[in-house]
Design a protein around this motif. Sequence first.
Motif, mmCIF file in Angstrom:
data_model
loop_
_atom_site.group_PDB
_atom_site.id
_atom_site.type_symbol
_atom_site.label_atom_id
_atom_site.label_comp_id
_atom_site.label_asym_id
_atom_site.label_seq_id
_atom_site.Cartn_x
_atom_site.Cartn_y
_atom_site.Cartn_z
ATOM 1 N N VAL A 1 0.858 -1.181 0.000
ATOM 2 C CA VAL A 1 0.000 0.000 0.000
ATOM 3 C C VAL A 1 0.896 1.233 0.000
ATOM 4 C CG1 VAL A 1 -1.794 1.279 1.234
ATOM 5 C CG2 VAL A 1 -1.804 -1.224 1.237
ATOM 6 N N PRO A 2 0.632 2.231 -0.846
ATOM 7 C CA PRO A 2 1.444 3.461 -0.814
ATOM 8 C C PRO A 2 1.294 4.186 0.527
ATOM 9 C CG PRO A 2 -0.473 3.739 -2.235
ATOM 10 C CD PRO A 2 -0.408 2.278 -1.899
ATOM 11 N N LYS A 3 2.345 4.892 0.895
ATOM 12 C CA LYS A 3 2.353 5.579 2.180
ATOM 13 C C LYS A 3 1.315 6.697 2.194
ATOM 14 C CE LYS A 3 5.361 8.121 5.348
ATOM 15 N NZ LYS A 3 6.732 8.637 5.581
ATOM 16 N N PRO A 4 0.408 6.714 3.175
ATOM 17 C CA PRO A 4 -0.612 7.768 3.213
ATOM 18 C C PRO A 4 -0.037 9.072 3.756
ATOM 19 C CG PRO A 4 -0.908 6.294 5.065
ATOM 20 C CD PRO A 4 0.224 5.719 4.245
ATOM 21 N N ARG A 5 -0.729 10.166 3.458
ATOM 22 C CA ARG A 5 -0.308 11.459 3.966
ATOM 23 C C ARG A 5 -0.682 11.622 5.435
ATOM 24 N NH1 ARG A 5 1.071 15.341 0.364
ATOM 25 N NH2 ARG A 5 0.424 16.936 1.861
ATOM 26 N N GLY A 6 -1.773 11.052 5.863
ATOM 27 C CA GLY A 6 -2.214 11.160 7.249
ATOM 28 C C GLY A 6 -1.962 9.880 8.011
ATOM 29 N N ARG A 7 -2.841 9.614 8.975
ATOM 30 C CA ARG A 7 -2.691 8.425 9.816
ATOM 31 C C ARG A 7 -3.602 7.291 9.375
ATOM 32 N NH1 ARG A 7 1.815 9.376 10.935
ATOM 33 N NH2 ARG A 7 1.724 7.536 12.274
ATOM 34 N N THR A 8 -4.379 7.471 8.314
ATOM 35 C CA THR A 8 -5.323 6.448 7.866
ATOM 36 C C THR A 8 -4.721 5.680 6.699
ATOM 37 O OG1 THR A 8 -7.189 7.808 8.554
ATOM 38 C CG2 THR A 8 -7.649 6.002 7.040
ATOM 39 N N LEU A 9 -4.680 4.361 6.825
ATOM 40 C CA LEU A 9 -4.161 3.481 5.773
ATOM 41 C C LEU A 9 -5.335 2.993 4.935
ATOM 42 C CD1 LEU A 9 -1.616 1.879 4.722
ATOM 43 C CD2 LEU A 9 -2.434 0.019 6.162
ATOM 44 N N THR A 10 -5.287 3.260 3.645
ATOM 45 C CA THR A 10 -6.356 2.854 2.732
ATOM 46 C C THR A 10 -5.755 2.003 1.624
ATOM 47 O OG1 THR A 10 -7.573 4.895 3.194
ATOM 48 C CG2 THR A 10 -8.201 3.648 1.233
ATOM 49 N N CYS A 11 -6.289 0.800 1.457
ATOM 50 C CA CYS A 11 -5.787 -0.126 0.439
ATOM 51 C C CYS A 11 -6.529 0.131 -0.881
ATOM 52 C CB CYS A 11 -5.979 -1.566 0.894
ATOM 53 S SG CYS A 11 -5.387 -2.791 -0.308
ATOM 54 N N PRO A 12 -5.828 0.424 -1.971
ATOM 55 C CA PRO A 12 -6.524 0.633 -3.251
ATOM 56 C C PRO A 12 -6.991 -0.656 -3.896
ATOM 57 C CG PRO A 12 -4.153 0.849 -3.551
ATOM 58 C CD PRO A 12 -4.378 0.640 -2.082
ATOM 59 N N HIS A 13 -6.589 -1.809 -3.384
ATOM 60 C CA HIS A 13 -6.951 -3.087 -3.999
ATOM 61 C C HIS A 13 -8.237 -3.662 -3.406
ATOM 62 C CE1 HIS A 13 -2.913 -2.920 -5.711
ATOM 63 N NE2 HIS A 13 -2.431 -2.738 -4.475
ATOM 64 N N CYS A 14 -8.321 -3.697 -2.051
ATOM 65 C CA CYS A 14 -9.497 -4.284 -1.401
ATOM 66 C C CYS A 14 -10.321 -3.260 -0.640
ATOM 67 C CB CYS A 14 -9.077 -5.413 -0.467
ATOM 68 S SG CYS A 14 -8.021 -4.865 0.909
ATOM 69 N N GLN A 15 -9.958 -1.975 -0.733
ATOM 70 C CA GLN A 15 -10.690 -0.882 -0.092
ATOM 71 C C GLN A 15 -10.695 -0.993 1.435
ATOM 72 O OE1 GLN A 15 -11.575 1.535 -2.128
ATOM 73 N NE2 GLN A 15 -10.881 0.231 -3.825
ATOM 74 N N PHE A 16 -9.668 -1.625 1.993
ATOM 75 C CA PHE A 16 -9.553 -1.659 3.449
ATOM 76 C C PHE A 16 -9.083 -0.294 3.960
ATOM 77 C CE2 PHE A 16 -6.609 -1.986 7.034
ATOM 78 C CZ PHE A 16 -7.441 -2.509 8.003
ATOM 79 N N SER A 17 -9.585 0.105 5.121
ATOM 80 C CA SER A 17 -9.216 1.381 5.714
ATOM 81 C C SER A 17 -9.088 1.196 7.223
ATOM 82 C CB SER A 17 -10.263 2.459 5.391
ATOM 83 O OG SER A 17 -9.892 3.696 5.978
ATOM 84 N N GLY A 18 -8.029 1.754 7.795
ATOM 85 C CA GLY A 18 -7.798 1.655 9.237
ATOM 86 C C GLY A 18 -6.657 2.555 9.665
#
Length: 449
Positions: free
Chosen positions: A342-359
């Motif tokens: 997963v590419p490094k996010p700008r904030g503290r939320t990790l969002t997966c572009p493949h399975c749309q996971f967010s946390g």
Amino acid sequence: MTPGQRRRCFGLLRSAGDVWACVVEVNAWRRRRRDAPLAGYQELCRELAASGPGTFAELDSTGARSVLRRFSDAWFAAAKRRKAGDASVRFPRRRRGLVPVRWYHGTFALDGRRVRIPTAKGTPALWVRLARQVPYPAEQVRSITLLCEGGRLFLDVTAEAPVAVYPAGEGPDPGWVAGVDVGIIHPYAVAGPGGEALLVSGRAIRAEHRMHLADTKARHRAVARRAPKPGQRGSRRWRKYRARARRVEGRHRRRVRQAQHEAARTVVSWAVGQRVGVLHVGDPRGVLDLPAGRRHNLRLRQWQIGRLLQILTDKATLAGITVHLVNERGTSSTCPTCRRRVPKPRGRTLTCPHCQFSGHRDLVAAASIATRTPGGGPTTPTDVVLPGVVTHRRAGRHLPGVGRSRRDPRRPPGRREGSDGPLWPAPPPVGGESLAQQARIHNTPPETR
């Protein structure tokens, strides 16, 4: 303490500096003669015994041997790092004016808040009174260390603390494992086995580092014109400025150290409440070897990774919790569900572009660290248990102005940075004190006041 006691304490520290300078000078002579250096503790003690009594004023042999132990440890630590390939490490060859002195159990006396510091034979006894009571019983105290920091005298007390004992069925369970991710914004992010999680915010510590650096630069610019030239003797005003700068640096270090202890204590208390018996802590010290530029290198050094790991390990050991360091490679940049990058996010939320996971990025990393095997590689062999309930805590509430602002504790409250507009409205008090100033209400008419 009295002026006489202060003068004698500083005399002990200066005598310890003389011992250090003697060892450095002897090794310089031997280096010029191409002889082997004197670095072993036993060899140094034999040289000290050959010098005879009364060589270093009121400093006794026990205190002098503690200085020799400090020199020997520094020399062998440098030799070990140079053998490992670090050519930038230097052996201890610089003289010191004041060197800390340590005395071990049986050589000093502790009576409440009064401590008898050992001195050389034939000199008067040196009794000093501590600023506060020692938090350990006298029979648990193993050593005391006299040192000077920022122009102030301190007595560092080392005690043997027993491991906590819990009733049957209430202590930490070795079968429960939690992962800990160490960071800068969040010093500790913990993910437990039952979906519980803990986030300790360290924004106040980061602001303390930034504003302390800004204050230091401002002081240097203010006194740049008054600074003495190279080789010129400084004035009394310059000596007072240097003493003030040392006091400010010591206060800054003590504030940050206390905040780090508060953060570690929060993690251990939460783990004891969750009955976690094992902590898998990600070891990020490998990033210190990567050149990242002048600014980011300063942030990494202010992070103090080794101290955070050591403080957490000490407190967890006293609570009966086992700590294992694991490889944290890829835990903050790998999706826990599809295991893709997963590419490094700008904030503290990790969002997966493949399975749309967010946390939350740090909690996802902590949950992945919990599944890592100590001594293993950067793989996650089992399924990651993502946290569902998150507990938020803050470290460094004692820092100046931390109750007025969250992101920048030293910024004046209520006004936007760089703007002369109206003040921000005060938020309503929710579970704590209001940020608005107290209004002055008079119940009597103006003519009667």
